[in-house]
Design a protein around this motif. Structure first.
Motif, PDB file in Angstrom:
ATOM      1  N   ARG A 266       0.669  -1.265  -0.027  1.00  0.00           N
ATOM      2  CA  ARG A 266      -0.061   0.041  -0.001  1.00  0.00           C
ATOM      3  C   ARG A 266       0.662   1.239   0.028  1.00  0.00           C
ATOM      4  N   SER A 270      -2.565   1.595  -5.041  1.00  0.00           N
ATOM      5  CA  SER A 270      -3.960   1.264  -4.429  1.00  0.00           C
ATOM      6  C   SER A 270      -4.879   0.584  -5.170  1.00  0.00           C
ATOM      7  N   ASN A 273     -10.290   1.937  -2.086  1.00  0.00           N
ATOM      8  CA  ASN A 273     -10.060   2.321  -0.734  1.00  0.00           C
ATOM      9  C   ASN A 273      -9.363   0.950   0.037  1.00  0.00           C
ATOM     10  N   GLU A 275      -7.455  -1.800   2.179  1.00  0.00           N
ATOM     11  CA  GLU A 275      -6.320  -1.336   2.949  1.00  0.00           C
ATOM     12  C   GLU A 275      -5.526  -2.871   3.216  1.00  0.00           C
ATOM     13  N   LYS A 302       0.715   2.852  11.138  1.00  0.00           N
ATOM     14  CA  LYS A 302      -0.136   1.874  10.156  1.00  0.00           C
ATOM     15  C   LYS A 302       0.101   0.548   9.813  1.00  0.00           C
TER      16      LYS A 302
END
Ligand code: GLU
Length: 467
Positions: A266, A270, A273, A275, A302
């Motif tokens: 990431r 991408s 959205n 993750e 993260k």
């Protein structure tokens, strides 16, 4: 056409986040297209390349599961091959020997800078034929076209144009007889039939030079994708520390390879959205279109979040396997205690790393001493001795060992002593774990087991009496 990518590290340091990212993208692109992923060590810089670095890179790639289909190749094992090609390029006039001394080149450079020009070789030796200067040391330069442009379409940045007059006659063989990086890369990419070169944007300036050499050899030009920089939260270039940290340090800190891969994926790529990507999803979804042109920001929070996610969502058997190493390094014998997978289930929620998990579960497996400090004083004191004495009696008398019955005991005691549940639970928790943090008190007691509980509570009572 078979898609072929490569990871081509120079083994001069650690396998860090930035290099893993190019490895991962190259690996995924090959996987996604049922292609071949090549590992190649660009180790011709003999002064800076080390065996230790090669070892670290191999270890890191294996830990992450980024296995290669071909290689590892070592450029130092192909030197004669490069030199043979250089010889034939000299014969055909595609390259030439340059006898200019370092002092001449230095003077040239200074003068050009003084005149506000871009420093470049002036071509003095371009037209010397044969071994004109006999035994005078020389380098070999590529005869770069003097006019025209090099145009290529980068998969991330689009059309890129360089004027040939901006490019130097690049040195392809050093005076010590070792070919240079830019030359070996070209020969290897050609010989290994690399179709896609995915690498850091710091190589953009090398690309037109490499394309010119490829063209002069009549070789196919691969497709290029130059991946953007990684920056710190502050937007500044990645600090030296974060930039060089070896991936195995993340392993030592208790990160899962799954989290590292997902995080790095990431960091510059991408897909909507989304993750979280399982390895299978990564392999299915990865494409060059999703790569970002702007720099990406390294964010340890993260990474921790993803690690927490994977600790909680991968199978407990897998997490158990991964944990073994960390228990071993702490000398904790998990064969003497509850089944590890059960402990994983009750601690995972509170853990960001596997190291956290070891800290949070060590008292299930290992005895401990109370440290003489403020926390111990807070719980092991005369005000709490009744709680400990009472609960010890109740535990000793408990005939059916269940979480529910243990909770019942704590509740009964809080009613009996007319204090809150937490006022009862905290001294017990501290007495039986040596810590203020544990899973809920009933579950913690259940897994520590009756004998250990009784002995630890006894030890806590003695501690109070003696201090
Ligand atoms: N050996 C180069 C490096 O480690 C990579 C070269 C390339 O990918 O073309 O930066």
């Amino acid at each position: 056409m078979i898609i072929k990518t490569r990871f081509a590290p120079s083994p001069t340091g650690n396998l860090h986040i930035g290099s893993i990212r190019t490895a991962l993208y190259s690996w995924l692109f090959a996987k996604r297209n049922k292609g071949i992923f090549v590992l190649r060590f660009e180790d011709t810089d003999c002064e800076r390349s080390t065996k230790l670095s090669i070892k670290k890179i191999l270890k890191g790639l294996k830990w992450l599961g980024l296995t290669w289909d071909e290689g590892p190749y070592f450029q130092t094992q192909r030197l004669q091959h490069y030199i043979d090609i250089i010889d034939s390029m000299i014969l055909s006039g595609k390259a030439y020997k340059c006898y200019c001394s370092t002092s001449r080149l230095e003077k040239l450079r200074k003068n050009q800078i003084l005149k506000g020009e871009k420093p470049r070789y002036d071509g003095k030796c371009r037209d010397i034929k044969g071994n004109f200067y006999g035994s005078v040391p020389y380098v070999v330069r590529f005869r770069n076209p003097e006019t025209g442009k090099v145009i290529f379409y980068d998969e991330i940045r689009g059309k890129i144009v360089f004027e040939n007059k901006e490019l130097d006659d690049l040195i392809i063989l050093r005076s010590n007889g070792i070919p240079t990086y830019n030359f070996c890369v070209v020969i290897d990419d050609r010989d290994m039939k690399i179709t896609h070169v995915i690498r850091g944007e710091d190589h953009i300036n090398n690309t037109p030079r490499q394309i010119n050499i490829l063209k002069s050899l009549g070789a196919d030009i691969p497709i290029y994708a130059h991946v953007s920089m990684i920056t710190e939260n502050s937007g500044r270039k990645m600090s030296k520390r974060n930039n060089v940290i070896d991936v195995m340090e993340y392993y030592q800190k208790g990160y899962l390879p799954d989290a590292i891969l997902n995080y790095i994926l990431r960091l510059g790529w991408s897909y909507g959205n989304q993750e979280v990507f399982s390895l299978d999803e990564m392999k299915k979804l990865f494409n060059l279109k999703g790569l970002s042109k702007s720099s990406s920001c390294f964010n340890i929070k993260k990474l921790l979040w993803l690690n927490h996610y994977y600790i909680n969502n991968l199978s407990v058997d897998y997490i158990g396997k991964c944990l073994e190493h960390y228990f071993q390094t702490e000398n904790i014998d998990i064969s003497k205690g509850p089944v590890l997978t059960e402990i994983i289930k009750i601690t995972a929620r509170r853990c960001n790393t596997l190291r956290d998990m070891v800290q949070l579960s060590r008292f299930f497996y290992q005895e401990f001493e109370y440290l003489s400090n403020e926390v111990t004083k807070k719980y092991l004191n005369n005000n709490n001795i009744t709680i400990l004495q009472e609960i010890r009696k109740m535990i000793a008398d408990l005939s059916i060992w269940s979480v529910c019955n243990l909770l019942q005991l704590v509740k009964l005691l809080s009613i009996k002593l007319n204090i809150t549940l937490s006022a009862v639970a905290m001294p017990i928790r501290f007495a039986i774990t040596g810590s203020e943090i544990s899973p809920s008190i009933d579950i913690t007691m259940y897994f520590i087991g009756k004998d250990r509980l009784l002995s630890r509570i006894g030890k806590a009572i003695n501690y109070i009496n003696e201090n």
